[in-house]
Write an enzyme that holds these catalytic residues in place. Structure first.
Site, PDB file in Angstrom:
ATOM      1  N   ASP A 173     -10.680 -50.280-106.856  1.00 48.22           N
ATOM      2  CA  ASP A 173      -9.598 -50.405-107.838  1.00 48.22           C
ATOM      3  C   ASP A 173      -8.867 -49.087-108.088  1.00 48.22           C
ATOM      4  O   ASP A 173      -7.667 -49.069-108.330  1.00 48.22           O
ATOM      5  CB  ASP A 173     -10.163 -50.938-109.149  1.00 48.22           C
ATOM      6  CG  ASP A 173     -11.120 -52.097-108.917  1.00 48.22           C
ATOM      7  OD1 ASP A 173     -10.810 -53.218-109.293  1.00 48.22           O
ATOM      8  OD2 ASP A 173     -12.210 -51.860-108.339  1.00 48.22           O
ATOM      9  N   PHE A 174      -9.597 -47.969-108.043  1.00 48.68           N
ATOM     10  CA  PHE A 174      -8.960 -46.666-108.259  1.00 48.68           C
ATOM     11  C   PHE A 174      -8.051 -46.299-107.089  1.00 48.68           C
ATOM     12  O   PHE A 174      -7.075 -45.578-107.232  1.00 48.68           O
ATOM     13  CB  PHE A 174     -10.019 -45.575-108.465  1.00 48.68           C
ATOM     14  CG  PHE A 174     -10.775 -45.728-109.746  1.00 48.68           C
ATOM     15  CD1 PHE A 174     -10.310 -45.154-110.915  1.00 48.68           C
ATOM     16  CD2 PHE A 174     -11.958 -46.448-109.784  1.00 48.68           C
ATOM     17  CE1 PHE A 174     -11.010 -45.303-112.105  1.00 48.68           C
ATOM     18  CE2 PHE A 174     -12.659 -46.608-110.971  1.00 48.68           C
ATOM     19  CZ  PHE A 174     -12.185 -46.035-112.136  1.00 48.68           C
ATOM     20  N   GLN A 184     -15.540 -44.702-105.392  1.00 50.28           N
ATOM     21  CA  GLN A 184     -16.665 -45.500-105.890  1.00 50.28           C
ATOM     22  C   GLN A 184     -16.238 -46.906-106.271  1.00 50.28           C
ATOM     23  O   GLN A 184     -17.078 -47.799-106.411  1.00 50.28           O
ATOM     24  CB  GLN A 184     -17.304 -44.807-107.084  1.00 50.28           C
ATOM     25  CG  GLN A 184     -17.697 -43.371-106.766  1.00 50.28           C
ATOM     26  CD  GLN A 184     -18.775 -42.833-107.665  1.00 50.28           C
ATOM     27  OE1 GLN A 184     -19.532 -43.589-108.257  1.00 50.28           O
ATOM     28  NE2 GLN A 184     -18.867 -41.530-107.763  1.00 50.28           N
ATOM     29  N   HIS A 187     -12.804 -53.400-112.021  1.00 53.52           N
ATOM     30  CA  HIS A 187     -13.849 -52.651-111.317  1.00 53.52           C
ATOM     31  C   HIS A 187     -14.525 -53.472-110.229  1.00 53.52           C
ATOM     32  O   HIS A 187     -15.576 -53.095-109.743  1.00 53.52           O
ATOM     33  CB  HIS A 187     -14.916 -52.155-112.300  1.00 53.52           C
ATOM     34  CG  HIS A 187     -14.690 -50.751-112.770  1.00 53.52           C
ATOM     35  ND1 HIS A 187     -13.484 -50.322-113.257  1.00 53.52           N
ATOM     36  CD2 HIS A 187     -15.510 -49.671-112.817  1.00 53.52           C
ATOM     37  CE1 HIS A 187     -13.589 -49.044-113.593  1.00 53.52           C
ATOM     38  NE2 HIS A 187     -14.798 -48.625-113.332  1.00 53.52           N
ATOM     39  N   GLU A 200      -6.095 -39.698-106.547  1.00 57.02           N
ATOM     40  CA  GLU A 200      -6.346 -40.582-105.411  1.00 57.02           C
ATOM     41  C   GLU A 200      -5.206 -40.570-104.408  1.00 57.02           C
ATOM     42  O   GLU A 200      -5.420 -40.566-103.190  1.00 57.02           O
ATOM     43  CB  GLU A 200      -6.601 -42.013-105.890  1.00 57.02           C
ATOM     44  CG  GLU A 200      -7.922 -42.212-106.631  1.00 57.02           C
ATOM     45  CD  GLU A 200      -7.868 -41.798-108.091  1.00 57.02           C
ATOM     46  OE1 GLU A 200      -6.799 -41.339-108.564  1.00 57.02           O
ATOM     47  OE2 GLU A 200      -8.899 -41.925-108.782  1.00 57.02           O
TER      48      GLU A 200
END
Lengths: 336, 351
Positions: free
Chosen positions: B85-86, B82, B129, B60
């Site tokens: 959080d990532f 998607q 998430h 990321e």
């Protein structure tokens, strides 16, 4: 140059004197600019953190010379040499360190944020490894737009400990992007030596090679060798061979940040410093060129006088330039 | 005009941008997978090729930097995650590079990159998430932060974001992807920085964003039937904030309720209320209120989320308190047929 660098150095009389002279000039220019910064820094007019590359000039001079003006480069906090080597405007750099409106970033960046888009120097920033993916992204843009430019990423030995380095090298290898990674390994991250940062026996270039980026290491104080090898890699990258990584060992003479020597504070020894100082890339090439008669003492004197004159003019320009107006604090938030 | 859902509206905006301008590229984990990021990227790779639409390494941070670098050489990247959080792994590139570049190099080089982040609630998404961290992004000078609610705004604001010369964080709420609405065909832009007055009334100003605007629409419909009229301002963009739209309304109603999809302390709702207290104190008839999520991580079990998430009934309850009337909050969600932890019957999981 028709001969390999190793042959040249072993037998300097056959070295390309014009090329060597140019490399010497470029190294001396970076050194004299930074020595002038160090000398004047205590005046308190350069009011920003300043990281000098004195001792490490060979890589900047050689890589800059191996690139075209249209090629891209990005760098980190110790970027004066990379900027100047790539052809960045000296007056604008000194003015930037002075915080003047005529500086390359209009006074908003300082020593750690240099840019000269006219010569492809796309930016240097202060966070370790932060520009590595930016340089890879420039490589992606070249791929998308076509052409034979390359993108150069200058980084240090600390940067290869950052996760983003691995991510970036992985992507460059995956897409075979036209990216040249140039790692100057000066063995310290601020005051932290290699032994507290990387396991014994680690070879940075071998590690990077295992990521799928063809890699090699070299003596970063041997400017002709650096030039010859990088020049050859640049041509391969231009021809679509994908990314290449170089690890060049070298040594920072002065403190991590600031104008002084700091061998007395205990994180490294005076002996270590002196041993590296004896490998001064400038003295080394100058000695060879004078020794072989390729350059006379007078030639060196003229070269230094020319540079001194240019440096004085650059400082005069910076000193006499206006500060940005107070309104400029509140401009350039968004591009309209 | 025809009715399509939010996800299809995003898909149309991407296709429209890529059709109009060769410089636009679209990448992110899963953009070319069979599900196409909840349908938002379906068909793009077939239409525009693998050079311009591509899946990426699970990197990321670097891939954000790659987009930043590409944007400096006249590419217009649209990056998608998607789950927001990532993207936390990429805060260095977003905050230190994308947000700063134009300013710190004296206006010479901007970073025209659009970063689509999907946030959400419910269905066991849980603590890592479903975070709604829009106030983080709004706090960083140099970023634009867009949070559309309606399908038309999703399309129009995404097109504006892609062709904006600045870094834009484009926040899509997962619970909006199936919301349907009229969406103009073709090239349709909605300006960044302009709020949308969705309902008009004199009793209360409700300022909202993203999914909470859907809850607010249920609440205002319920209250309208009871004779209470609200201005409902859907911010659409939180940075830059359309403060004038809020001020005009509060000067009319004298009462302010701000809704936020995020946890309460440090929320963007707090910023709206701070400004109101500072600049509209003389017209406020009572203290402003806000409805946000509790200052806890979002739990996973439906037994725990029931008391965590806020909805139409909460809006009606707070409005009742503000107006000193019983607006029957318990009845506000009586038409809701799906369980509380899904956006509707269409949602079958798994994420």
């Amino acid at each position: 140059m028709s001969l390999t660098a190793r042959e040249s150095l072993d037998n300097p009389r056959v070295a390309d004197a014009g090329l060597a002279r140019e490399l010497l000039y470029r190294m001396k220019r970076i050194r004299m600019v930074e020595e002038a910064i160090a000398e004047r820094y205590p005046e308190g007019k350069m009011r920003c953190p300043t990281h000098l590359s004195i001792g490490q000039e060979a890589v900047s001079a050689a890589v800059g010379m191996a690139l075209r003006a249209g090629d891209f480069a990005v760098s980190g906090h110790r970027a004066h040499g990379h900027y100047l080597g790539k052809g960045g405007d000296l007056k604008k750099m000194i003015a930037e360190i002075y915080g003047k409106a005529t500086g390359c970033s209009g006074g908003k960046g300082g020593s750690m944020h240099l840019i000269d888009r006219d010569v492809g120097f796309m930016g240097s920033t202060a966070i370790v490894a932060s520009t590595i993916p930016v340089g890879v992204g420039l490589g992606l843009s070249i791929r998308l737009r076509g052409g034979d430019q390359i993108s150069t990423v200058f980084l240090g030995d600390g940067a290869v400990e950052e996760g983003v380095f691995f991510e970036s090298a992985n992507f460059a290898a995956l897409k075979k992007l036209p990216v040249l990674f140039v790692c100057e390994n000066n063995f310290y991250s601020v005051y932290s030596p290699m032994r507290v940062r990387q396991p014994p026996g680690r070879s940075i270039h071998a590690m990077v090679g295992s990521l799928g980026v063809p890699s090699e290491s070299g003596d970063g104080n041997d400017v002709v060798d650096v030039y010859t090898r990088v020049r050859s890699a640049v041509e391969e990258i231009r021809n679509g061979a994908g990314p290449r990584f170089f690890e060049f060992t070298t040594y920072r003479w002065r403190e991590h940040c600031g104008p002084n020597f700091d061998n007395d504070i205990g994180y490294r020894s005076q002996d270590e410093f002196l041993s590296w100082k004896s490998k001064d890339p400038i003295e080394r090439l100058e000695g060879q060129l004078v020794g072989t008669g390729a350059l006379g003492k007078e030639d060196i004197g003229r070269m230094e006088a020319d540079i001194r004159h240019e440096v004085e003019q650059a400082f005069a320009f910076a000193e006499s330039s206006p500060f940005p107006s107070a309104d400029e604090t509140f401009t350039h938030l968004y591009k309209d | 005009m025809r009715v399509i859902n939010f996800a299809k509206a995003i898909n149309e905006a991407l296709a429209c941008a890529m059709e109009a301008d060769q410089r636009v590229i679209c990448y992110g984990l899963g953009v070319d997978d069979p599900k196409g990021i909840f349908g938002t990227t379906l068909g793009l790779q077939d239409r525009f090729g693998e050079d311009r639409v591509f899946d990426m390494p699970t990197s990321e941070n670097a891939m954000t930097g790659v987009g930043i670098g590409a944007s400096m050489n006249d590419i217009r990247p649209v990056m998608t995650h998607q789950r927001l959080d990532f993207f936390l792994l990429a805060m260095d590139q977003l905050v230190n590079n994308a947000a700063k570049w134009y300013y710190m190099f004296g206006g010479q080089q901007s970073v025209p990159i659009t970063i689509r982040l999907i946030l959400g609630r419910g269905w066991g998404q849980g603590p890592t998430h479903s975070q709604n961290l829009q106030s983080w992004f709004a706090h960083v000078p140099g970023l634009k932060v867009v949070m559309p609610t309606t399908p038309a705004d999703a399309k129009g604001l995404l097109l504006s974001s892609i062709f904006d010369d600045n870094p834009v964080v484009f926040l899509e709420h997962r619970w909006l992807h199936n919301v349907e609405g009229d969406v103009p065909q073709g090239d349709f832009w909605v300006p960044i920085g302009k709020a949308h007055l969705l309902e008009e009334g004199d009793d209360l100003t409700i300022v909202s964003m993203s999914y909470m605007t859907i809850e607010a629409l249920h609440a205002t419909a319920h209250m309208k039937a009871l004779g209470v009229g609200c201005d409902l301002i859907d911010l659409r963009t939180i940075m830059p904030l359309d403060w004038e739209a809020i001020a005009v309304s509060v000067r009319k109603t004298g009462r302010l309720l701000v809704l936020d999809t995020a946890s309460e302390t440090g929320s963007f709702a707090g910023e709206v209320i701070a400004r109101s207290a500072m600049h509209l104190f003389d017209v406020l008839k009572q203290a402003p209120r806000r409805i946000a999520m509790p200052d806890f991580p979002s739990p996973t079990s439906p037994a725990l989320t029931r008391g965590y998430y806020r909805g139409a009934a909460d809006i009606v309850r707070v409005t009742s308190e503000m107006l000193g009337q019983d607006l029957k909050p318990d009845a506000a969600e009586k038409n809701r047929q799906s369980p509380h932890d899904v956006p509707g019957d269409w949602f079958k999981g798994p994420f």
